[in-house]
Design a protein around this motif. Structure first.
Motif, mmCIF file in Angstrom:
data_model
loop_
_atom_site.group_PDB
_atom_site.id
_atom_site.type_symbol
_atom_site.label_atom_id
_atom_site.label_comp_id
_atom_site.label_asym_id
_atom_site.label_seq_id
_atom_site.Cartn_x
_atom_site.Cartn_y
_atom_site.Cartn_z
ATOM 1 N N ALA A 73 0.825 -1.217 0.000
ATOM 2 C CA ALA A 73 0.000 0.000 0.000
ATOM 3 C C ALA A 73 0.858 1.264 0.000
ATOM 4 N N GLU A 74 2.107 1.164 0.469
ATOM 5 C CA GLU A 74 2.994 2.327 0.461
ATOM 6 C C GLU A 74 3.194 2.827 -0.969
ATOM 7 N N THR A 77 -0.157 4.219 -2.499
ATOM 8 C CA THR A 77 -0.429 5.564 -1.985
ATOM 9 C C THR A 77 0.413 6.607 -2.705
ATOM 10 N N ARG A 78 1.662 6.240 -3.021
ATOM 11 C CA ARG A 78 2.551 7.167 -3.718
ATOM 12 C C ARG A 78 2.015 7.491 -5.113
ATOM 13 N N ASN A 102 -4.915 -4.323 -3.438
ATOM 14 C CA ASN A 102 -4.094 -3.228 -3.968
ATOM 15 C C ASN A 102 -4.218 -3.144 -5.495
#
Length: 395
Positions: A73-74, A77-78, A102
């Motif tokens: 998810a990092e 999100t980016r 995702n």
């Protein structure tokens, strides 16, 4: 009469062949560094990605910068933030190791480049028929926006020196745990492995598993998960430390098994224990197995964000990961031990021979021993199960 023939010849010459198109991709990719955002919690995988970077550099002038993630998810999100900021080109993420919710989130928000899989020369080794494992991600059709690279199956690992006859179902596991309190646990459910353990139990206990293939509603979630929570309520007091605390992830749980603190570990890689034995991280007496009714399985994919700065390089990486020689190396338990995503029927005699020559191990289950592959539930089930578990047992 000759004009249509001449026109047809010109048209045929003007249309680039598949090979010419891929040559253009290779040319554009040369000199690119692909920022591959991938889970960084496994040393074997990290080493494999580093090896792939060296090979790609030598062959195509493409290198990989491994952006090590603790949570996919990092990266998602980016990409979302870049789209919100109007950054439609030159994005910071070129390739993502991605699955499930995702992928669904990125697909629904138009954050993916493609479809591109059909443009990869090594896609010829895949079974891309409708509904095949290479075309479905947690019930979501990939439609060419993801390229597979490794196969996963849920397995339990036990130390046969301490447990001669392990439980072969979640119901039998409850009986075993009640007779051996404190000798079994699972990773925290906030971790993928812990949530997968609960999904495995859910599939085995659900009154109608077919409902798991659709997005859960309040009504279906309540009815389908009721047996799961009844079972878990009975199991929890018998877990390590009475189920009041949990190992952070599967690596910590594996170390606990090695230290003799518990008798079981679990993985989403049937070769994980064999590879750990090879590296001296687990005793020779460990064995991995799947529940008798089958276990959850899926394919791990890579996807390219819509605004990736190095799309051509990302495609070259995705294609390299599908090369039969790369897949055979990945399946070697002394290196990675990841099962191949390729269709055996599409392989030639020489390519099959490379797989047949791979080392084996008593800790490595055969395909026959793994048995039936159970389909992943819709991504919504995993999200809601993790939320409900936290509500019931940590708040």
């Amino acid at each position: 009469m000759r004009l249509p023939i001449i026109s047809a010849l010109i048209a045929a010459i003007a249309v680039p062949t598949f090979a010419e198109s891929w040559d253009d991709t290779l040319s554009a990719a040369r000199g690119q560094t692909v920022f591959w955002n991938a889970w960084g919690g496994d040393e074997r995988t990290n080493d494999f990605i580093a090896w792939a970077s060296d090979e790609l550099d030598a062959r195509y002038g493409v290198t990989i910068h491994h952006v090590k993630l603790s949570d996919t998810a990092e990266a998602v999100t980016r990409v979302i933030a870049e789209k919100a900021a109007g950054k439609t080109e030159g994005g910071s993420v070129d390739l993502i190791w991605i699955n499930g919710d995702n992928f669904l989130s990125m697909k629904e928000q138009g954050l993916l480049y493609g479809p591109f899989v059909q443009d990869l020369p090594n896609a010829k080794y895949l079974d891309l028929s409708e509904g095949s494992a290479a075309t479905v991600d947690f019930t979501i059709p990939t439609e060419g926006y993801e390229s597979p690279w490794r196969l996963a199956r849920f397995v339990l690992t036990h130390d046969s020196a301490r447990v001669q006859e392990p439980p072969r179902s979640v119901t039998a596991l409850l009986d075993w745990a009640s007779e051996h309190p404190g000798r079994f646990t699972h990773p925290a459910v906030s971790n993928f492995m812990g949530a997968t353990f609960l999904k495995q139990a859910l599939i085995e206990l659900a009154p109608d598993p077919a409902l798991l293939q659709s997005e859960p509603t309040d009504e279906t979630f309540s009815g389908v998960t009721e047996p799961l929570w009844t079972w878990y309520d009975a199991l929890r007091p018998h877990l390590w430390r009475q189920g009041k605390t949990f190992p952070e992830n599967e690596s910590v749980l594996q170390q606990m098994l090695n230290d003799g603190e518990v008798d079981f570990a679990m993985a989403f890689d049937p070769a994980a224990a064999a590879a750990a034995v090879e590296r001296g991280l687990l005793p020779f007496s460990v064995r991995s197995y799947a529940p008798e009714g089958g276990s959850i399985g899926n394919v791990s994919f890579v996807a390219i964000p819509f605004n990736a700065a190095h799309k051509e390089g990302a495609m070259v990486v995705a294609n390299f990961l599908l090369d039969p020689a790369t897949q055979a190396r990945a399946q070697d338990i002394t290196i990675l031990g990841s099962y191949s995503v390729l269709d055996p029927a599409a392989l030639g005699a020489q390519e099959k021979a490379a797989f047949d020559a791979l080392p084996s191990s008593p800790a490595l289950p055969t395909n026959e021993e793994l048995g039936r592959t159970l389909n992943e539930p819709h991504p919504g089930w995993m999200t809601r199960i993790a939320e409900e578990w936290a509500k019931r047992y940590t708040e």
